[in-house]
Design a protein around this motif. Structure first.
Motif, PDB file in Angstrom:
ATOM      1  N   LEU A 172      -6.906   0.928  -0.612  1.00 30.76           N
ATOM      2  CA  LEU A 172      -7.956   1.884  -0.294  1.00 30.76           C
ATOM      3  C   LEU A 172      -9.325   1.225  -0.450  1.00 30.76           C
ATOM      4  CD1 LEU A 172     -10.062   4.207  -1.528  1.00 30.76           C
ATOM      5  CD2 LEU A 172      -8.827   4.522   0.596  1.00 30.76           C
TER       6      LEU A 172
ATOM      7  N   SER B 257       0.903   6.150   3.022  1.00 27.83           N
ATOM      8  CA  SER B 257      -0.545   5.898   3.108  1.00 27.83           C
ATOM      9  C   SER B 257      -1.109   6.236   4.481  1.00 27.83           C
ATOM     10  CB  SER B 257      -0.910   4.441   2.812  1.00 27.83           C
ATOM     11  OG  SER B 257      -0.397   3.998   1.608  1.00 27.83           O
TER      12      SER B 257
ATOM     13  N   ILE C  64      -8.753  10.138  -3.764  1.00 27.05           N
ATOM     14  CA  ILE C  64      -7.409   9.883  -4.293  1.00 27.05           C
ATOM     15  C   ILE C  64      -7.408   8.674  -5.211  1.00 27.05           C
ATOM     16  CG2 ILE C  64      -5.033   9.261  -3.692  1.00 27.05           C
ATOM     17  CD1 ILE C  64      -5.178  11.141  -1.386  1.00 27.05           C
ATOM     18  N   VAL C  65      -8.102   7.626  -4.801  1.00 23.97           N
ATOM     19  CA  VAL C  65      -8.039   6.420  -5.641  1.00 23.97           C
ATOM     20  C   VAL C  65      -8.730   6.643  -6.988  1.00 23.97           C
ATOM     21  CG1 VAL C  65     -10.091   5.087  -4.952  1.00 23.97           C
ATOM     22  CG2 VAL C  65      -7.967   3.915  -5.471  1.00 23.97           C
TER      23      VAL C  65
ATOM     24  N   TYR D 114      -5.978   8.206  -8.945  1.00 22.59           N
ATOM     25  CA  TYR D 114      -4.824   7.302  -8.983  1.00 22.59           C
ATOM     26  C   TYR D 114      -5.052   6.223 -10.059  1.00 22.59           C
ATOM     27  CZ  TYR D 114      -0.898   5.074  -6.408  1.00 22.59           C
ATOM     28  OH  TYR D 114       0.302   4.564  -5.993  1.00 22.59           O
TER      29      TYR D 114
ATOM     30  N   SER E 160       0.824  -1.192   0.000  1.00 27.95           N
ATOM     31  CA  SER E 160       0.000   0.000   0.000  1.00 27.95           C
ATOM     32  C   SER E 160       0.866   1.253   0.000  1.00 27.95           C
ATOM     33  CB  SER E 160      -0.897  -0.001   1.234  1.00 27.95           C
ATOM     34  OG  SER E 160      -1.460   1.268   1.401  1.00 27.95           O
ATOM     35  N   ALA E 161       1.921   1.190   0.775  1.00 27.57           N
ATOM     36  CA  ALA E 161       2.787   2.363   0.886  1.00 27.57           C
ATOM     37  C   ALA E 161       3.531   2.626  -0.418  1.00 27.57           C
ATOM     38  CB  ALA E 161       3.776   2.159   2.025  1.00 27.57           C
TER      39      ALA E 161
ATOM     40  N   PHE F 203       1.695  10.939   1.976  1.00 28.77           N
ATOM     41  CA  PHE F 203       1.178  10.300   0.769  1.00 28.77           C
ATOM     42  C   PHE F 203       1.831   8.950   0.580  1.00 28.77           C
ATOM     43  CE2 PHE F 203       1.144   9.478  -3.819  1.00 28.77           C
ATOM     44  CZ  PHE F 203      -0.190   9.700  -4.110  1.00 28.77           C
ATOM     45  N   SER F 204       3.142   8.946   0.728  1.00 31.87           N
ATOM     46  CA  SER F 204       3.876   7.729   0.417  1.00 31.87           C
ATOM     47  C   SER F 204       3.613   6.612   1.427  1.00 31.87           C
ATOM     48  CB  SER F 204       5.363   8.046   0.335  1.00 31.87           C
ATOM     49  OG  SER F 204       6.050   6.950  -0.204  1.00 31.87           O
TER      50      SER F 204
ATOM     51  N   GLY G   6       4.124   2.933  -4.117  1.00 30.61           N
ATOM     52  CA  GLY G   6       3.243   3.095  -5.269  1.00 30.61           C
ATOM     53  C   GLY G   6       3.817   4.129  -6.203  1.00 30.61           C
ATOM     54  N   LEU G   7       2.944   4.727  -6.981  1.00 32.56           N
ATOM     55  CA  LEU G   7       3.393   5.756  -7.913  1.00 32.56           C
ATOM     56  C   LEU G   7       4.119   6.871  -7.165  1.00 32.56           C
ATOM     57  CD1 LEU G   7       0.186   5.980 -10.085  1.00 32.56           C
ATOM     58  CD2 LEU G   7       2.343   4.880 -10.661  1.00 32.56           C
ATOM     59  N   GLY G   8       3.710   7.052  -5.906  1.00 33.53           N
ATOM     60  CA  GLY G   8       4.346   8.071  -5.083  1.00 33.53           C
ATOM     61  C   GLY G   8       5.857   7.894  -4.999  1.00 33.53           C
ATOM     62  N   ASN G   9       6.299   6.651  -5.052  1.00 32.25           N
ATOM     63  CA  ASN G   9       7.736   6.417  -4.916  1.00 32.25           C
ATOM     64  C   ASN G   9       8.486   6.615  -6.224  1.00 32.25           C
ATOM     65  OD1 ASN G   9       6.139   4.802  -2.995  1.00 32.25           O
ATOM     66  ND2 ASN G   9       8.136   4.399  -2.120  1.00 32.25           N
TER      67      ASN G   9
ATOM     68  N   SER H 222      -1.484  -0.212  -3.869  1.00 32.92           N
ATOM     69  CA  SER H 222      -1.905   1.011  -3.193  1.00 32.92           C
ATOM     70  C   SER H 222      -3.386   1.236  -3.454  1.00 32.92           C
ATOM     71  CB  SER H 222      -1.136   2.218  -3.723  1.00 32.92           C
ATOM     72  OG  SER H 222       0.237   2.024  -3.561  1.00 32.92           O
TER      73      SER H 222
ATOM     74  N   PHE I 267      -5.264   8.106   5.263  1.00 30.15           N
ATOM     75  CA  PHE I 267      -6.198   7.587   4.259  1.00 30.15           C
ATOM     76  C   PHE I 267      -7.192   6.598   4.853  1.00 30.15           C
ATOM     77  CE2 PHE I 267      -2.492   8.557   1.702  1.00 30.15           C
ATOM     78  CZ  PHE I 267      -2.939   8.808   0.433  1.00 30.15           C
TER      79      PHE I 267
ATOM     80  N   ILE J   7      -6.460   3.800   5.573  1.00 29.52           N
ATOM     81  CA  ILE J   7      -6.052   2.476   5.116  1.00 29.52           C
ATOM     82  C   ILE J   7      -5.343   1.701   6.221  1.00 29.52           C
ATOM     83  CG2 ILE J   7      -4.462   1.257   3.606  1.00 29.52           C
ATOM     84  CD1 ILE J   7      -4.948   3.485   1.565  1.00 29.52           C
TER      85      ILE J   7
END
Ligand code: TRP
Length: 568
Positions: A409, A306, A97-98, A101, A20-21, A303-304, A23-26, A405, A309, A311
């Motif tokens: 959610l 999670s 967000i999802v 996303y 979950s952590a 964000f990164s 994701g695209l954020g990374n 990720s 959220f 979650i």
């Protein structure tokens, strides 16, 4: 009522939370935020925020879930019955967000195809005159400016930048070799624009981006295909709850890690990579005095990881009685940060290579935001031997990173709906997933990127931060930080020190309040690469107003089953 589902194993939980952590954020957000905030200095701020805010908040959210055995709405209702709405608010932030996303994921689905066919080069080359290419110069595959040989003077050509017709002049016309094609360009200014904006395909052909947010343009049917595939995949991954998730995360965590290693090796062995890496890793210490860096760092951490959220509360609620909350939080936080760090390494070395080849400074190669993953990076890899393979693998990496990720959610929202209404897991999944799908459709139009950008901005700057702020005040001040710290220590393999309470009571809330003020005042000026203005923010504020209203409605709706309000 059946026993609450629990994870198959510790590994399943840790992998699901890591999934979950990470994701695209990374891979795209982290590198470009780092890039914009001065490379090395940002890294320092990021790691400080990780330890002061990220990891303590992970512990907090896991412990709320574990303690109450409820997803966010039920969990808050158990702590304070009046706070149920707030749990829904947190779910709502993740829900918004999802929806966008999944749009980014659907681009990746389409781009996997574009990569296989090198489709993103389609609109390149149409201006090329093969004759020139063969006869004039020895072409390199990168941008090179050359004078035009005399025998071509007077020939007509279309300038790829302003798309009008010119005739070749002895001076003032430039030949630009770009990715194996040759272009005649009417002025040095246009040549610059041309080489620094390889985004044509992405913005025009692919997204059909309109020139301003209020113009919806056309519905992009090809995007719908990727979008449907994305949602089927997300919903399928959580079809049977933690059982399916435990299996899926195994692949969706290890496959992207494997691919990331491949991209780092490819990246750092490219000529010129050092230029990028040194920009990435050399801290300019004085920049740490700048508030913006810290704001960017802390929101990137939320964000990164999670957090904020709902979650991690839901995931914590599936933990068995005997567990290791603090230990897990540390492992997950560090794994996420290291992945982001590696993502940065891969991206920056590729940027360094490109900059060196073009003979420009690294700041001129990269575009921030979605541009980095969908414009700069594709163009770099399409110049490497094995372009198609690298392209396909890159987008597969993004997708496998992103999918867990996204479904985390869905799990959080589904668990909340299930807790309240006792629906079957499948029904709850279809309802939540279906709603997100419908809400995502407007983002498949020509103004989709604007909507996405505003939603992203508001949810990150206001949504996540408000959730975290209320969490810290509630636990830190109302319930009592020390009490919660004891709970965490009792359910961990070691005891955590008083520093935790200091972070929760003081450092995090003060940081956030400061951040909110800065943000609100900054919204008076246009923002972002599109220079979005205040009218457009109405949309962002609208979401922010609607969220609590909807949350309150959900909280007051009559529930069924074991939801706290029904037992008390
Ligand atoms: N942590 C994810 C990332 O780094 C982002 C994320 C967190 C997310 N929660 C989410 C994305 C929920 C979609 C839905 O990319």
């Amino acid at each position: 009522m059946a026993k609450r589902e629990v994870w198959n194993s510790k590994t399943a939980f840790v992998l699901a939370a890591i999934g979950s952590a990470i994701g695209l954020g990374n891979i795209w957000r982290f590198p470009y935020v780092t890039f914009e905030n001065g490379g090395g200095a940002f890294l320092v701020a990021y790691f400080v925020c990780l330890f002061i805010a990220g990891i303590p908040l992970l512990m907090l959210e896991f412990s709320i879930g574990h303690m109450t055995k409820q997803a966010a709405p039920g969990a808050f209702a158990k702590l304070r019955p009046k706070m149920q709405w707030f749990g829904w608010f947190a779910v709502g932030v993740g829900f918004v967000i999802v929806t966008y996303y999944a749009i980014i994921m659907s681009w990746s689905v389409n781009y996997t195809w574009e990569a296989a066919t090198l489709g993103w080069q389609d609109n390149m080359g149409q201006y090329a005159n093969v004759e020139y290419a063969l006869e004039t110069t020895e072409l390199e595959d990168m941008a090179v400016l050359t004078p035009v040989p005399e025998r071509f003077w007077g020939t007509e050509f279309t300038d790829p930048v302003d798309e009008s017709l010119y005739s070749i002049q002895s001076t003032g016309t430039f030949l630009v070799a770009w990715e194996g094609n040759l272009y005649a360009i009417s002025s040095l200014g246009n040549a610059d624009t041309f080489m620094s904006s390889p985004g044509d395909f992405f913005f025009n052909d692919f997204l059909g981006l309109t020139s301003e947010p209020w113009d919806m343009g056309t519905f992009r049917w090809p995007l719908l295909i990727g979008f449907i595939i994305t949602w089927v995949w997300i919903v399928a991954s959580v079809w049977k709850g933690t059982k399916t998730v435990s299996k899926v995360v195994f692949y969706t965590v290890f496959i992207p890690w494997g691919l990331l290693i491949l991209f780092i090796i490819r990246g750092v062995t490219l000529p010129g990579a050092e230029a990028g890496i040194s920009y990435y890793l050399t801290p300019v210490w004085s920049k740490l005095l700048n508030a913006d860096i810290w704001l960017a760092a802390i929101s990137q951490v939320f964000f990164s990881l999670s957090v904020g959220f709902a979650i991690m509360i839901a995931y914590g609620s599936f933990l068995p009685k005997k567990t290791n909350i603090a230990g897990f939080a540390i492992v997950i936080g560090i794994a996420d940060a290291l992945t982001a760090f590696c993502g940065g390494l891969a991206v920056f070395s590729a940027l360094g290579y490109q900059a060196t080849k073009m003979g420009v400074h690294i700041t001129e190669v990269a575009q921030s935001g979605p541009g980095l993953a969908f414009v700069a990076y594709p163009h770099i890899i399409s110049n490497l031997p094995g372009a198609r393979i690298f392209g396909v693998l890159f987008f597969l990496m993004l997708l496998t990173l992103a999918v867990d990720s996204a479904f985390s959610l869905l799990e959080a929202a589904t668990a909340s709906v299930k807790d309240k209404w006792k629906l079957s897991h499948k029904k709850a999944n279809l309802i939540v997933g279906g709603l997100c799908f419908l809400l995502g459709l407007p983002m498949l139009t020509g103004s989709g990127l604007y909507i996405l950008d505003i939603a992203d901005h508001f949810m990150n700057s206001f949504g996540l931060t408000i959730v975290v702020l209320v969490e810290t005040i509630m636990i830190g001040w109302v319930i009592g930080a020390e009490k919660q710290r004891d709970y965490i220590s009792d359910n961990s393999s070691f005891r955590i020190g008083q520093w935790w309470s200091i972070c929760i009571r003081w450092l995090i809330p003060i940081g956030i309040i400061w951040m909110l003020f800065t943000e609100i005042s900054a919204r008076e000026t246009p923002y972002g690469s599109f220079g979005l203005r205040s009218q457009e923010f109405l949309f962002g504020w609208l979401i922010m107003i609607l969220l609590p209203i909807v949350s309150d409605l959900l909280a007051n709706a009559k529930g069924k089953g074991k939801f706290p309000e029904n037992i008390e």
